[in-house]
Design an enzyme around this catalytic site. Structure first.
Site, mmCIF file in Angstrom:
data_model
loop_
_atom_site.group_PDB
_atom_site.id
_atom_site.type_symbol
_atom_site.label_atom_id
_atom_site.label_comp_id
_atom_site.label_asym_id
_atom_site.label_seq_id
_atom_site.Cartn_x
_atom_site.Cartn_y
_atom_site.Cartn_z
ATOM 1 N N LYS B 23 0.705 -1.315 0.148
ATOM 2 C CA LYS B 23 -0.034 0.030 -0.017
ATOM 3 C C LYS B 23 0.822 1.391 -0.074
ATOM 4 O O LYS B 23 0.764 2.243 -0.672
ATOM 5 C CB LYS B 23 -0.994 0.002 1.310
ATOM 6 N N ARG B 93 -3.080 3.105 8.748
ATOM 7 C CA ARG B 93 -3.572 1.642 8.368
ATOM 8 C C ARG B 93 -2.168 0.710 8.019
ATOM 9 O O ARG B 93 -1.085 1.354 7.880
ATOM 10 C CB ARG B 93 -3.833 1.675 6.894
ATOM 11 N N GLY B 102 -8.093 -7.079 4.987
ATOM 12 C CA GLY B 102 -8.622 -7.273 6.496
ATOM 13 C C GLY B 102 -8.082 -7.947 7.629
ATOM 14 O O GLY B 102 -8.882 -8.321 8.426
ATOM 15 N N MET B 104 -5.469 -7.087 9.276
ATOM 16 C CA MET B 104 -4.656 -6.251 10.455
ATOM 17 C C MET B 104 -5.615 -5.032 10.797
ATOM 18 O O MET B 104 -6.630 -4.935 9.759
ATOM 19 C CB MET B 104 -3.284 -5.988 10.001
ATOM 20 N N ARG B 337 -3.458 -1.133 -6.395
ATOM 21 C CA ARG B 337 -2.656 -2.303 -6.379
ATOM 22 C C ARG B 337 -3.339 -3.341 -7.324
ATOM 23 O O ARG B 337 -4.531 -3.317 -8.051
ATOM 24 C CB ARG B 337 -3.068 -3.369 -5.106
ATOM 25 N N HIS B 456 -16.090 -8.865 1.661
ATOM 26 C CA HIS B 456 -15.159 -9.689 2.069
ATOM 27 C C HIS B 456 -15.190 -11.151 1.722
ATOM 28 O O HIS B 456 -14.290 -11.807 1.375
ATOM 29 C CB HIS B 456 -15.235 -9.674 3.767
ATOM 30 N N SER B 764 13.763 -41.483 -8.018
ATOM 31 C CA SER B 764 12.796 -40.741 -7.842
ATOM 32 C C SER B 764 12.683 -40.236 -6.451
ATOM 33 O O SER B 764 12.726 -41.241 -5.425
ATOM 34 C CB SER B 764 11.469 -41.367 -8.327
ATOM 35 N N ASN B 768 7.676 -37.477 0.680
ATOM 36 C CA ASN B 768 6.575 -37.826 1.816
ATOM 37 C C ASN B 768 7.546 -38.489 2.885
ATOM 38 O O ASN B 768 7.507 -38.190 3.891
ATOM 39 C CB ASN B 768 5.418 -38.665 1.328
ATOM 40 N N CYS B 831 8.264 -37.855 -6.931
ATOM 41 C CA CYS B 831 6.831 -38.408 -7.127
ATOM 42 C C CYS B 831 6.189 -38.471 -5.595
ATOM 43 O O CYS B 831 5.086 -38.923 -5.586
ATOM 44 C CB CYS B 831 6.780 -39.745 -7.566
ATOM 45 N N TYR B 851 11.987 -34.512 -14.033
ATOM 46 C CA TYR B 851 10.681 -34.342 -14.075
ATOM 47 C C TYR B 851 9.873 -34.406 -12.748
ATOM 48 O O TYR B 851 10.795 -34.631 -11.759
ATOM 49 C CB TYR B 851 9.933 -35.758 -14.781
#
Lengths: 876, 876
Positions: B23, B93, B102, B104, B337, B456, B764, B768, B831, B851
């Site tokens: 801003k 602000r 919205g 803060m 913005r 909002h 690969s 996880n 993967c 890949y």
């Protein structure tokens, strides 16, 4: 030029151990020393590797080299292999880099066939000897090479003995033996569908292959795993002219040590049998004579042997274990090697060899295997109680130490009972054989009926540091009834006995034990080690009692004090459980307040026990679920105690269950969810430190945060510790210096150790967890599949017992390097169970760790290992 | 020189976003562009960081700079702050680097006190306005700065309105407002024990601090986590002269976009309210007028505004979202913005801006957030079904897409039901507020009664790619009864409705949905992305159906085909269970033989679906226990089926339980214990490949071994695969080229990747598991404590959703480097689920992976992310 795979004895020497194996290298060395060695040649360990790489075939190249060497040997022996008149007979024996007694196969008398046996009879003028040798050869070859079981041959002999109405093998005459040989051959053909081989060349190649194969037999694999021998080494094969100790009363065979392998006393020590083959002594079937009596019977031979032993000990600068054979009044040396010895003997010999100026101090230190010390640290019988105990019977004191346990008669039973019931057992056998290895590992001690000080049971037990009583001839074992008797006293399977490997005594029931003392040569030796090593040795101890034991063993601080173990006490666990299941902060704080004074007094005890030495205290670590009752009874009791309904508590306990507790809500994660636990523990540590320091003891607690994976975890917890501690210290007006550090036990912590070091005063490697997470398997679950890994040679050792230097070790190296990059003087140690393993300690020394921490009983082992690590690194 | 923390608007520009916030930077830029901006200054984000580092105090240095800037502002405004006659009023602000609408706090009308309010009344000749502004200020300041809840003030107003018998706030006259102000101040003093501050300097410092503090309020933290905004950025604070849209009918306020944020249409789009303050438009309390109507009411102002918007769009080269205020007939720009937009709009705008030659192709590609594409890929209502569905009511089409789900009326309920019951829910509210964020995340769609296209609910839903219908005024909600009604139709909590965010229609019940099509600008845009990217995009698909969807989405192969998922089929699982519990090799082989033809036909289907693209098939991976029945019924059924006793089977199943299944007998460990499984799977793969290749489809299967930690594991399994495959291929006479590779998912594999690469054709990354093991926590268990980690700012993002580049990423880097050292052309992919996350894809691009593989619906996201990664790297 072609690669050389086969070496005549005079082409090798003792430095060629890796290629020729231990036995081969020493036979070559003795040949070079002009000792009377039956000549032969060694097929190298590289040939073994080649055999396995070549789809288990001996390459034509190697076959050619063997044939050439055989021809050279024929020239030396002036006999011809497979000859009808004066045949050359050879033995074919395995011989790896490291000694693996009895683990692999041997074939004697090779070169005999239907015609050469007649030549042997003629040449020796001893037809009975010749035919007996031939039938032995058929038996051994069939078993080892062609896998025809022994018992078939044995029952043939038994049948013929019955038919002839005789009892002893020695009563069989030449004709009997010829009949046996003929029946043996029929039996062989029936089993294998081809004739027993008559071609000596075929015999020898098959025998060599069989020895190569035996490198991978199951008991060899187990032995290697136990002794950290890589399978890639392979075994060499020694082909040696036969000499015979069983040619009559001027023949014999024996084994001897240049010093006493039990005590280390500097005195020739050994046994022999007249008119016997080597196997007879080792197998322990006949009880042999002490070596000293040989002086009377064959004074010249004895004198020659004493000279040779002294020459060998001086040459090798170590106690020697020798095998010899006397053939028709001529002495032959069959083997020499550095002798296995008890820990006590190892220390005494090391100190003596230094005193005799044979070794430097550093060399002496390297003469004792650190693991061995273990056997010196464990309890012996309390002498006053022992004095009053009635001896049931007495055997040979084959391996020192004391043991009480329940009697079992098979190796399998010992393994089963020791593992599944965690009970102490004693293996009782007529005699042991290599198949019994695992049973011996599981037992507290071994008791055998037959065999001498150098029998299988005795040698192996000494190697393991286990107590053993051997040759206890009064005992009658009834395997079927599962009992043994001495006169009319019957001991059944599961009954408790005690055995004393230092005296050979056997007792009914258990006898009180006491801790050993560390004076004399042990003290001298350990002080040498302490003078050399630079790595500090700490201990993992959770109680003042353990801390005290560890200090007596020479610990220089506590590397890991697990606070959770303090809660398993019956009285305390209920408070701790309340803390765990409490609803909300208030309830939890109340429960923590009840635990607080107990923790403080525990820490006071530990600080006092360690005097001025540093103490590392780890904050609460394990998953909370571990502490909770799981039976309905237990839950009901706790519910009543907490004035909760059973159902409500059960639901709470259920909700604390985790899918993978090892990867769950534990370690520093507990501290982050429940900072009030950290506050309580910090208060207890700091207040205890203040109280103890008032007694003029210097206390610098090291507070350790477990399972950190991110610097923010440590930062958050450290700020709580600091806030709590600093306030207490300020109020007290007493200056306490404390540090805050972390375990490095997640791979992420290792790889981000530079960041973590910004917040840590010290690192301590938790190699148990680090191993679990690096490999991705948990210790508890891995046991299910690791056995398959060993069998399929994917792993050779258990990474939880021996630090995986390649993988886990890389993480440690990365973490130390990164940590020191951030903070060059950061203190780094290890407190996983690897901290007590000599090879792992050597690795830690190379990483320049400040200390290793291990269980109290491993402290002396670690002290010696750390000294050896330094010496070895200087030799590199 | 002192560090500069405060910048007048004319000292900044749009490149200073990091320091001035979005801003602030844009206000400065507009000032530089000579646009009518109420002047002011920006307190930098560095001042915010300084505030947090300085124990949450504004340093005296920064205070001084604020005071100096205030003086400069007074000179510009020709008014004095806190002045009795013509007081300068300001807004305070927040404004972070990234827009956080919205999230803060904001304070308006600051500078008013008991005397300056009189000056304002005098200067504006509008006492009612002045006193109304003062009471608003007291309310807002008390709430934001002093934490005095709003409702206390509201009930004071209500009481006075009741007393005066009036209904609307606008009916309150000056005397009423003075009474309210006086009562407000009493209420404040009662709550806080001190007077409402009259010193404007005190007011402003307190207000700035409050904005800094709001950076760390819970909803801001949640928003940041959702949007990957680091907490270290901090927020800037903008202090700006007040202008008033509520000074009468020549005043007003509004928001507008230079293009339609829903469709991208190139047409000014927005709303305004006459005689209102900005908050009135955003909060959605009054329904505003479309911007086009402004042309009639204030033609000059409208013309000026259109010119400004065009200037701004050209200047920023992007669609702008602007706020403006008209004060007594004069236009002020309060903000501009880059506007948030739907995925559809984003693509259309990007393509249009390229066509309009405003952007290059690369720049256009960067204009679409990859994550957004997601909303284009999910189903919409089937038009034919939709046509027949009766519309219950209609609101504004606030965010496109379609959704069916159960109605819930609070954000908490939505979270609860969606999470614990995994049900689809729709959040129905009068209007939403920032507190509802998490409920919106959990919902399929949002339906509100009040508020316009820029309310909002609408803004946030578009940002999330969620469907939203707003301003649906016919709906009457009864929160207490948990129901809403439209005329006499009542919809209760839990009833199912459907909403269409593209039309604003609401339906009772669910409506069939259909898959989207990818033509027009979407097709053009994606083809640009494909032309740019170098990283291949594969998919994780286990069935021919999934494979087909993924190909339609542009997948270039399968990166992970999980063979175990094929067994969960009802008919098959019993065979699979038999295999698991079988006793001995024979039984297991029989069960495998039953499974074999099914596996083969699955693979045939997958190969056909992927045509000539590569397919990576992973061997059986999960712990076997996962497949077994756990209920007594299930066990009984299986026991009957297998002709086993219930007890026997139950014991077998118990014995397969593990302490830590994630660290147990799974992955390649299964293959080592049960090589027969590998043989069956290899047969199925290779025979399927042979069969499919007969149809002229090129099949090169990539066989992937999971969970390898040591090269020996891979070596052993590879030899089994090769032996099996080569024999089948040779017999078939058809040339099939297959490769064998491995997952890199244990930390040990990563660090020993050079060794492993010797045996692997490809790697690969299984990120996880790698994440689980690097951190040492499992995904299932971590959810229990990760919430605390976010709250305590130990973690900012979920490492399972966003790749942990620092830790896990280091392992990936080490592994790629080591792997390529051994085998420079080794194929490397990922993967894990991170393969569909744009930031993670950028990281993979930097590692030069061949890949990434992700779920079918993430494929377009990945295609765009991969293109952006390349463009960004070229900009660096």
């Amino acid at each position: 030029m072609e690669k050389k795979y086969v070496y005549m004895f005079n082409e090798g020497n003792s430095t060629m151990r890796n290629i020729l194996g231990g036995k081969g290298a020493n036979l070559a060395e003795m040949t070079n020393l002009d000792l009377p060695v039956p000549q032969g040649f060694t097929i190298s360990t590289e040939a073994c590797t080649n055999y396995y790489e070549n789809s288990q075939k001996i390459s034509s190249d190697i076959k050619k080299q063997i044939e050439d060497s055989l021809k050279k040997l024929e020239q030396i022996a002036k006999k011809k292999f497979g000859d009808d008149e004066n045949p050359l007979l050879v033995s074919v024996r395995s011989g790896a880099r490291a000694s693996m007694p009895g683990m692999m196969d041997t074939i004697l008398n090779l070169g005999l066939n239907d015609s050469s046996v007649e030549g042997l009879a003629e040449a020796t003028k001893n037809p009975r000897f010749a035919y007996d040798s031939y039938r032995r050869f058929i038996q051994m070859y069939s078993d080892v090479v062609e896998n025809v079981p022994k018992h078939g041959f044995e029952s043939i002999i038994d049948k013929i003995k019955t038919k002839k109405e005789i009892k002893l093998d020695t009563e069989l005459n030449v004709e009997d033996l010829k009949e046996i040989i003929s029946t043996f051959k029929e039996h062989f053909k029936f089993q294998k569908n081809f004739d027993f081989p008559q071609d000596s060349a075929e015999q020898i190649f098959k025998a060599v292959e069989a020895v190569f194969r035996s490198w991978e037999n199951p008991r060899a694999i187990v032995y290697r795993r136990m002794n950290d021998i890589p399978s890639s080494w392979g075994t060499a094969v020694n082909v040696q002219m036969m000499v015979f100790g069983n040619m009559g009363d001027t023949s014999g065979t024996g084994v001897a040590f240049t010093r006493d392998p039990s005590t280390g006393e500097n005195k020739l020590y050994g046994e022999y049998l007249i008119n016997a083959q080597g196997e007879d002594v080792v197998a322990g079937v006949r009880t042999p004579e002490p070596i000293s009596t040989l002086e009377k019977i064959m004074p010249e031979i004895y004198k020659q042997f004493v000279e040779i032993s002294q020459k060998l000990e001086k040459h090798y600068r170590d106690m020697q274990d020798m095998e010899f054979t006397i053939e028709n009044g001529k002495l032959y040396m069959l083997q020499t090697r550095n002798g296995k010895r008890t820990a006590q003997a190892a220390i005494n010999i090391a100190v003596d060899l230094f005193d005799e100026k044979m070794l430097s101090k550093n060399e002496a230190i390297l003469k004792v295997e650190p693991k061995q010390l273990d056997s010196l640290l464990h309890p012996t019988f309390v002498p006053s109680v022992l004095k009053k105990s009635k001896v049931l019977t007495k055997g040979l004191p084959a391996s020192p130490g004391a043991a009480c346990g329940k009697v079992y008669f098979t190796a399998e039973d010992c393994v089963e009972v020791a593992k599944s019931k965690s009970e102490k057992v004693i293996l009782v056998r007529l005699e042991t054989s290599p198949e019994d290895i695992e049973g011996m590992v599981s037992s507290e001690g071994i008791l055998t009926v037959r065999g001498g000080m150098t029998s299988h049971a005795a040698v192996v037990a000494r190697g393991m540091g286990k107590c053993c009583v051997a040759g206890c001839g009064d005992i009658k074992i009834n395997y079927e009834k599962k009992e043994f008797s001495v006169n009319d006293i019957i001991i059944k399977e599961g009954d408790v006995i005690s055995i004393d490997g230092g005296t050979g005594c056997v007792f009914v029931g258990s006898i009180e034990m006491q801790n050993p003392e560390f004076t004399g040569n042990f003290g001298i030796f350990m002080s040498w080690a302490d003078g050399i090593r630079v790595t500090k040795i700490r201990t993992n101890a959770d109680t003042p009692e353990d801390a005290k034991i560890a200090r007596d063993f020479g610990a220089e601080g506590i590397g890991l004090c697990r606070t959770e173990h303090m809660f398993f006490d019956k009285e305390r666990i209920s408070h701790f459980r309340k803390m765990i299941v409490s609803k909300g902060l208030k309830q939890r704080k109340d429960a923590l307040n009840e635990i607080f004074p107990m923790q403080r007094s525990d820490f006071e005890g530990v600080f006092k026990a360690m005097q001025d030495f540093p103490v590392t205290i780890r904050l609460l670590d394990p998953p909370l679920h571990e502490f909770l009752p799981h039976s309905d009874e237990g839950i009901k009791k706790l519910a009543d105690d907490m004035k909760l309904s059973f159902d409500e508590l059960k639901i709470t306990i259920e909700s604390l269950k985790e899918f993978n507790p090892m990867l769950g809500h534990r370690g520093c994660r507990l501290a982050i969810t429940y900072p009030e636990i950290v506050i309580m523990q910090t208060r207890a540590i700091i207040e205890a430190a203040i109280n103890v320091s008032k007694e003029n003891i210097k206390v610098n607690p090291e507070i350790m945060v477990p399972l950190v994976g991110d610097v923010n975890e440590l930062k958050y917890i450290k700020s709580i510790i600091a806030e709590t501690a600093d306030e207490i210290i300020e109020k007290s007006g007493i200056k306490i210096e404390y540090t805050v550090g972390t375990m490095i036990e997640t791979p992420r912590a290792a790889i981000l150790a530079d960041e973590i070091a910004k917040e840590a005063d010290f690192f301590s490697f938790g190699t148990n967890d680090l191993t679990q997470m690096a490999y991705g398997f948990s210790r508890d679950d891995a046991s299910k599949f690791l056995e398959d890994y060993y069998v399929k040679k994917i792993f050779e050792v258990d990474p939880f017992a021996r630090l995986d230097q390649k993988g886990v070790g890389s993480f440690m190296k990365i973490a130390s390097d990164l940590g020191r990059k951030t903070k060059p003087d950061i203190k780094i140690g290890i407190c996983g169970e690897h901290g007590g393993d000599p090879q792992s300690i050597e690795f830690c020394y190379k990483l320049n760790l400040n200390y290793v921490s291990c269980s109290p009983f491993r402290v002396p082992v670690a002290r010696l290992a750390a000294a050896q690590a330094k010496i070895k690194s200087e030799l590199e």
